[in-house]
Design an enzyme around this catalytic site. Sequence first.
Site, PDB file in Angstrom:
ATOM      1  N   GLU A   1       0.794  -1.230   0.000  1.00 55.32           N
ATOM      2  CA  GLU A   1       0.000   0.000   0.000  1.00 55.32           C
ATOM      3  C   GLU A   1       0.830   1.284   0.000  1.00 55.32           C
ATOM      4  O   GLU A   1       0.425   2.297   0.574  1.00 55.32           O
ATOM      5  CB  GLU A   1      -0.955   0.021   1.202  1.00 55.32           C
ATOM      6  CG  GLU A   1      -2.040  -1.033   1.117  1.00 55.32           C
ATOM      7  CD  GLU A   1      -3.149  -0.841   2.144  1.00 55.32           C
ATOM      8  OE1 GLU A   1      -2.913  -0.166   3.141  1.00 55.32           O
ATOM      9  OE2 GLU A   1      -4.251  -1.375   1.914  1.00 55.32           O
TER      10      GLU A   1
ATOM     11  N   GLU B   1      -6.658  -7.700  -0.741  1.00 48.57           N
ATOM     12  CA  GLU B   1      -7.292  -7.534   0.574  1.00 48.57           C
ATOM     13  C   GLU B   1      -8.715  -7.036   0.387  1.00 48.57           C
ATOM     14  O   GLU B   1      -8.994  -6.268  -0.550  1.00 48.57           O
ATOM     15  CB  GLU B   1      -6.547  -6.511   1.454  1.00 48.57           C
ATOM     16  CG  GLU B   1      -5.205  -6.972   1.983  1.00 48.57           C
ATOM     17  CD  GLU B   1      -4.519  -5.935   2.853  1.00 48.57           C
ATOM     18  OE1 GLU B   1      -5.228  -5.183   3.565  1.00 48.57           O
ATOM     19  OE2 GLU B   1      -3.282  -5.871   2.829  1.00 48.57           O
TER      20      GLU B   1
HETATM   21  C1  GAL Z   1      -4.865  -2.631   4.843  1.00 45.84           C
HETATM   22  C2  GAL Z   1      -3.445  -3.085   5.197  1.00 45.84           C
HETATM   23  C3  GAL Z   1      -3.447  -4.233   6.175  1.00 45.84           C
HETATM   24  C4  GAL Z   1      -4.409  -3.979   7.272  1.00 45.84           C
HETATM   25  C5  GAL Z   1      -5.760  -3.802   6.677  1.00 45.84           C
HETATM   26  C6  GAL Z   1      -6.834  -3.668   7.700  1.00 45.84           C
HETATM   27  O1  GAL Z   1      -4.870  -1.325   4.431  1.00 45.84           O
HETATM   28  O2  GAL Z   1      -2.763  -3.451   4.051  1.00 45.84           O
HETATM   29  O3  GAL Z   1      -2.150  -4.437   6.663  1.00 45.84           O
HETATM   30  O4  GAL Z   1      -4.014  -2.844   7.966  1.00 45.84           O
HETATM   31  O5  GAL Z   1      -5.746  -2.632   5.891  1.00 45.84           O
HETATM   32  O6  GAL Z   1      -8.076  -3.838   7.106  1.00 45.84           O
END
Ligand code: GAL
Length: 742
Positions: free
Chosen positions: A383, A456
Site C-alpha cells: 500500500e 485484501e
Molecule cells: C490494509 C493493510 C493491512 C491492514 C488492513 C486492515 O490497508 O494493508 O495491513 O491494515 O488494511 O483492514
Amino acid sequence: MRNTRILNQHWWFQEGEHVVESFADLSGLANIEIPHNAKDTPFNYFDESMLHRSFTYHHIISCDQNMLHDTQVINFEGVLANAVVYVNGQKCTSHSDGYTPFDAVISRYLTLGDNLITVTIDGAENEEIPPFGGAIDYICYPGIYRNVSLTSYNAVRIQNVKASASDVLNTPSLQVTTRLQYFSSFNSALSVLVELLDPQNKIKAYSNFTVNNGETIFSLDFDNLTDIELWDTENPVLYQVRVTIVDPNIKDIFVAKFGFRDINFSPDGFYLNGKRLQLVGVNRHQSYPYVGYAMGERAQRLDADIIRNEYGFNMVRTSHYPQAPCFLDRCDELGLLVFEEIPGWQHIGDKAWQQRSLDNVKAMIERDWNHACIVIWGVRINESEDNSEFYQQSNALARELDDTRPTGGVRCIENSEFLEDVYTMNDFILGDGEQVLRDPRQVTGLDHDVPYLVTEYAGHMYPTKRYDCEAWQSEHVMRHLRVLNASLADKRISGAISWCLFDYNTHRDFGSGDKVCYHGISDMFRIPKFAADVYGSQLDPHIKPVLSPVTYWTRGERPEAATLPLIILTNCDRVEIKIGDSKSAFFYPDKKNFAHLSHPPIIIDHNNVGDFPLGGWGYAWSDVEFRGYCGQQVIISKLLSSSPIPSHLNVELQTTVLKAHCADSARVVIKALDQHGQILPYLDDILNVSTSDNLQLLGPSQLVLKGGAIGFWVRAYEAGEASICIDSQSFASKTLFLKVLD
Ligand code: GAL
C-alpha cells in the site's frame, strides 16, 4: 562433510546492548531457548514502546581442533531487528532485516575451547530499516524468533540450489543451478553429482560433472523428462534435487524440494497447469498472543492446515513479510498457493532504505525460489505510493533472479503505475453502498484488461470480535459472502484474498484501542468466528459437511427481538428446520443473490419464511433443529437449545506428543458447551491452568472464557511425562496428559 546442529538451547538473554568478552559476565542472566520473544506482550492493552529497546543474547560454542580446521557458519533464520553478531567480543557480521535469514561465518574469530557468541538486536523500529519509518498496522516483535543452527563445512560449500522446471505440460525439463561458496583458496576442479529424486525418493535422473577450479555458479539440465507428476492444489506432488560434492577432500550435500507445475496469470484469470483456478485466499500475519513471532514448527504448520483444510482456501498471502520456512513447507505439502512479499507497510524511506528493501527482494527470492506453493512475488511495499525508479528496480531484480514467477505489488490506489506482471489491489470499496468490488479497469486506469488480483478486502471495514452480538456477526458474514461472490463473478479477477486469518496485536494508531485489530475470520487463538464458515461452507460436503446457522438462538439477542434475516452457511443442498413441536420446513440456498458461489448460503427472511414460526414476538421459545441434506440423506444436523445450560467443558489438545527443546508447542482450545454441544457465547467462566514443570504455559495461568471459548499454547522443554490441569468454576476439572520426547 556438512554437519549441522541446531543451536536453540543454552542461550543467555538480557535487556540492553551488552557486548561482553568474559564468561563471568553471563552469571545471573536468564537462560532461555530459541525461538525467543525478547519481550512478552499481554493479550491486549499494552504499551508497545516497551518493545522498542535493545536486547542481547549470548551463547557458548566449544571448539575442538576439527572444528577449527573446518569452516563454522551460524545460520539465523529470523532475528528482529538490526542483529549484530560478535564472537569473543569482536564484531563478525550484521543483518538489519527482521524477516530474512543470514549467515555468520565465525571461523576466523574462534579459538580452541569455549567461544562466546553475542547477538545484539534492536526493537526500536529504526527508521532506516524496512518496514519502519511510518505507522505500521501490526507489531514487529523483537527477538531471535526462528531457529539458529551451526554448520561445519570444508573449504567449499553448496550455498544454494535453484530447481526451475519448464514446459511441464508438454516435455518437462528441469534446470538445476548451483552456487558454490569458497571459504578458502581451493585449487582444483570438483566432482559434482546432481540427482533428481521422485516423490518416493527414488533416483529418477542424475548427472555427474566437473566444476572448474574456482567456478561458483553452474547449471545443469534434465531434458525430456517422462512420467512426471504435476504439483497442484489437489495433489501436491513434490520432487527433490540433491546436489553432492563428491571430491575426496571436500564433501557437501544440498537437498531442495520443488514441484513441477505451470502457472500463468492472464487477463482472464489464473491458470494452474493449464486450467483456470479461481483464487480464494486469506492474509496471514505470523504473530501469536503473548509470544509474538516466537513459535515453533507445529504452530506454524497448524495455521497452514487451518487455512487449507478447515476453511478451504487455496491461497495465502504472507502479509507483510517473508514467513517461516516451515510454514511454506507445509503450504507445499498441502497444495496451498502462496503470495509472498517483502517487509513493508505504506512507508517508503530514503535511497539507503530502498536499497535495503531491494536486498530483501533478493533474500526472499533466493530463500524461497524452490517452493512449489509460491506463485507470485510481492515486490512493492504494501500500500505504498507509486515510486517508479524503486519499483522498476524491484521488478527487474525479481525477474532476473526468478523468471518462472510473476511479480505483483500491492497497492490501494487507483491508476497506479503498472510495473508488475499482475496488478494487485487492496479493494475496500464495500461499505454501506451497493458496490462490492471495483471494476478492474476502474482500478488500473487502463483501456485493456491485465492480470488482476484482489489482495485484501473486509478487515477494518467491519471489525468483528468473536463474541460480538448476533446482528453484528450477520453483517460481518454478509460482507465476506458478498465480496467472495463478486470476485467469482468476474473472470478478469484472478481471485480475492480476504483480510485476514486471525485478529492480531497492533500499534496504537490502529485497532480497537486495546492494541488489537479484530479483523480476523478467527480470533488470536485461531478459534473461528461465523465468517470463517463463509469459506468452510464452500468445501465439498463429502469432505467436510458444514451447517452453520448464524445465530445464538435466543429470544431477545437482536434489536426488536428479531430472528430474521437468518443466514445459514452450509454446503448442503437444503436444510430442514424444525422448531419445538411445529411442522418442519425446508429452505434452499440463495442461488439468485449468490449465483457464483459453489454453495450459496440459505437466507431466511420475510420473503421466504411464509407462515413458518421463525421470528414473531410472543410465542413460547423452543429448541430448533437444523438438518442438512445432500440428496435424500441428512449429512449433518445441529440442535440449538431454547434454554442452554452449561454442561460440558470441551478441551481440544492439538497433540499428546511433543518434542523437547525445539519450541514444540501444542494448542489447547477450550469451549464451554451446553447440553446439545453448542458453545455458550456469554459464559464468562474463569479458568485456572497449571502445567507440569517440563511445559511452559504461554500466557497467564488465569483465563477468562471469551465468547464461551479461549485458547492457549504450551511449549515443551525437558523430555518426560507432562500434564496440563484446567480448573473451572462451572465445570469439573480436567487433566490432559502428554509425552515430551527427546
Ligand atoms: C490494509 C493493510 C493491512 C491492514 C488492513 C486492515 O490497508 O494493508 O495491513 O491494515 O488494511 O483492514
